[in-house]
Design an enzyme around this catalytic site. Structure first.
Site, PDB file in Angstrom:
ATOM      1  N   ASP A 144     -13.611   8.642  13.431  1.00  0.00           N
ATOM      2  CA  ASP A 144     -13.664   7.187  13.639  1.00  0.00           C
ATOM      3  C   ASP A 144     -14.519   6.919  14.873  1.00  0.00           C
ATOM      4  O   ASP A 144     -15.036   7.856  15.512  1.00  0.00           O
ATOM      5  CB  ASP A 144     -12.249   6.596  13.767  1.00  0.00           C
ATOM      6  CG  ASP A 144     -12.186   5.208  13.136  1.00  0.00           C
ATOM      7  OD1 ASP A 144     -12.971   4.334  13.550  1.00  0.00           O
ATOM      8  OD2 ASP A 144     -11.375   4.998  12.217  1.00  0.00           O
ATOM      9  N   HIS A 215     -17.529   2.820  11.326  1.00  0.00           N
ATOM     10  CA  HIS A 215     -16.546   3.667  12.032  1.00  0.00           C
ATOM     11  C   HIS A 215     -17.184   4.990  12.449  1.00  0.00           C
ATOM     12  O   HIS A 215     -16.547   6.040  12.406  1.00  0.00           O
ATOM     13  CB  HIS A 215     -15.303   3.908  11.158  1.00  0.00           C
ATOM     14  CG  HIS A 215     -14.426   2.704  11.022  1.00  0.00           C
ATOM     15  ND1 HIS A 215     -13.493   2.339  11.968  1.00  0.00           N
ATOM     16  CD2 HIS A 215     -14.344   1.746  10.060  1.00  0.00           C
ATOM     17  CE1 HIS A 215     -12.869   1.231  11.577  1.00  0.00           C
ATOM     18  NE2 HIS A 215     -13.382   0.845  10.429  1.00  0.00           N
ATOM     19  N   GLU A 277     -14.673  -1.745   6.670  1.00  0.00           N
ATOM     20  CA  GLU A 277     -15.013  -2.463   7.897  1.00  0.00           C
ATOM     21  C   GLU A 277     -16.363  -2.032   8.484  1.00  0.00           C
ATOM     22  O   GLU A 277     -16.436  -1.618   9.630  1.00  0.00           O
ATOM     23  CB  GLU A 277     -13.912  -2.228   8.950  1.00  0.00           C
ATOM     24  CG  GLU A 277     -12.549  -2.696   8.496  1.00  0.00           C
ATOM     25  CD  GLU A 277     -11.435  -2.339   9.475  1.00  0.00           C
ATOM     26  OE1 GLU A 277     -10.574  -3.200   9.689  1.00  0.00           O
ATOM     27  OE2 GLU A 277     -11.421  -1.216  10.009  1.00  0.00           O
TER      28      GLU A 277
HETATM   29  C1  ACM Z   1      -8.297   0.187   7.291  1.00  0.00           C
HETATM   30  O1  ACM Z   1      -7.161  -0.127   7.658  1.00  0.00           O
HETATM   31  N1  ACM Z   1      -9.358  -0.132   8.003  1.00  0.00           N
HETATM   32  C2  ACM Z   1      -8.496   0.936   6.075  1.00  0.00           C
END
Ligand code: ACM
Length: 487
Positions: A144, A215, A277
């Site tokens: 991440d 991410h 995201e």
């Molecule tokens: C997530 O909670 N961004 C998959």
């Protein structure tokens, strides 16, 4: 389950030996008799006790394993302690017959080892507890913005740089507090092979995830050529970085190399590429670029006989055929995925995110997200469709710096989840609540740092790491907005 009158006294050592013998490939004998019956469902089992012995028949090794987990629950909690306390003498087992099989094939839990690194023994312990609850998938979130946790040959800076951050945020983002303490760690190939093997012995598939193309700030901190001009460090704040991968051919090659290495370590048919995201501010085009990227990765995985597992954002622009969707943004995306003909794992945040607060008690550690009680988790039902493989509870670890903290957030809500995905659709929380104290005695014997039903203990609070609780109304409005492109 049929209980009959009374109980039998059996030799604890023989019960243990029988289970160990099965693991060595020998049928049990004496007090514990184990055998296969392929006519049973593969994960199903029948367990019966008669005076003199316990018999477990499994549809496969997994069925035997689940029968043994049930047997462990039938023994006195002390039997769950170190074997020496079980072998001290005979144990009482009630006389009964059980015929049992799971409802869902995917009974998953996600552990985020990127936000806080968990050492291998902690992951093994997490697996032991998941297996005791008959869960069978560990979705391992390995990378991440805040940390890269998997060593990849040819890319040493991913771990020498990307696995470390100078400090971490303390509490929710709105407070902008930091702890001033470096954090990091990563898994070598041997570490990950050990995790996979330990899981496999417990009939758990580890589904790895390397989150891309967003991410990715930790990887870009290590190799700025993967990004779009960002030259900063591994992210120390929680939340989503706007620094994402560029989509140059060389960067796609990097992604393929990482996935190749992941495929070498993890036998799972499904390989997670995240896809959630991903801000598009740094790209010359928009969301359609991500759909093309996802298709490239899906094709690469398909060439290796694997399938892509991605968050529901991959539905925008059409998810690749054969991909499996982890539907997380509220309850709607699971339905969207099913309508689009995709297999889906339901993990709606407002129902199954175990980082969300367990109560409104101000002493809950770093309360974030919406209120998610054990009763709420128990009540969750995925949409009814053959395309729904099952469900998954997700444990994001921004606010869990240790396994103790993970256990506090996971248990006993994960017990409720485990029963919801294994047991029948028609279930009664009052009945579960009646049985729960006996189960908590088992967790006590296992030393699990679960949240007491009476609420947090004084030392569970984290006044140094304040939260940011949300109302369900606000979150649902936000989710509605976030998923507008799926409608
Ligand atoms: C997530 O909670 N961004 C998959």
């Amino acid at each position: 389950m049929v209980f009959e009158e009374g109980s039998v006294r059996l030799d604890g050592a023989a019960l243990l030996d029988g289970a160990a013998a099965w693991a060595r490939g020998e049928a049990g004998s004496g007090d514990l008799r184990l055998r296969l019956d392929p006519a049973l469902p593969p994960e199903g089992y029948e367990l019966s006790t008669v005076p003199g012995h316990v018999e477990i028949t499994g549809g496969s090794d997994a069925g035997i394993f689940y029968g043994l987990q049930t047997l462990r629950q039938l023994l006195p909690p002390a039997a769950l302690r170190h074997p020496s306390s079980l072998t001290a003498g005979p144990v009482e087992v009630p006389i009964l017959r059980i015929s049992d099989a799971p409802r869902f094939a995917w009974r998953g839990v996600l552990l985020d080892v990127a936000r806080h690194f968990m050492p291998v023994p902690d992951v093994l312990r997490f697996l032991d507890l998941a297996a005791f609850h008959k869960l069978n998938v560990l979705h391992l979130h390995l990378t991440d913005d805040q940390g890269w946790r998997i060593e990849v040959p040819g890319w040493p800076r991913l771990t020498s740089v990307g696995a470390w951050r100078t400090e971490s945020m303390l509490g929710a983002r709105v407070h902008e507090r930091y702890d001033g303490r470096p954090h990091g760690g990563f898994y070598t190939t041997d570490d990950l092979r050990q995790i996979v093997a330990h899981a496999a012995q417990r009939h758990i598939t580890v589904v790895p995830e390397v989150d891309m193309p967003g991410h990715m700030q930790a990887a870009i901190a290590a190799y700025p050529e993967l990004g779009n001009g960002f030259t900063g460090p591994v992210r120390t704040a929680w939340g989503i970085s706007s620094h994402v991968l560029n989509l140059e051919p060389s960067t796609l090659d990097f992604c393929r190399q990482v996935l190749d290495h992941v495929c070498d370590i993890f036998p799972s048919e499904l390989i997670g590429i995240g896809g959630d995201e991903c801000p598009t501010d740094e790209w010359p085009g928009g969301r359609e670029l991500q759909a093309r990227f996802t298709a490239e990765m899906a094709a690469h995985l398909a060439a290796r006989g694997r399938r892509l597992y991605g968050w529901d954002e991959i539905l925008a622009g059409g998810a690749p055929e054969g991909s499996v969707v982890a539907a997380w943004r509220g309850v709607e995306p699971a339905e969207v995925a099913v309508r689009a003909g995709h297999q889906v794992v339901a993990c709606p945040d407002v129902k199954l995110y175990l980082d969300y607060r367990q109560s409104d008690d101000p002493a809950e550690p770093t309360p974030v997200g919406t209120l998610l009680t054990i009763e709420d988790v128990y009540a969750y039902e995925p949409p009814q469709s053959d395309l729904v493989l099952g469900a998954q509870a997700n444990i994001w670890t921004e606010h869990m710096e240790s396994l103790r903290r993970v256990e506090y957030m996971a248990y006993p809500r994960l017990c409720a989840f485990a029963e919801a995905v294994w047991g029948p659709a028609q279930r009664d929380f009052a009945d579960f609540a009646t049985r729960l104290p006996a189960h908590l005695a088992r967790l006590d014997a296992l030393g699990v740092n679960y949240r007491p039903l009476s609420g947090p203990r004084p030392w569970d609070a984290r006044p140094d790491a304040p939260g940011n609780p949300r109302t369900l109304t606000d979150r649902l409005a936000e989710l509605h907005e976030m998923t507008a492109d799926l409608r």
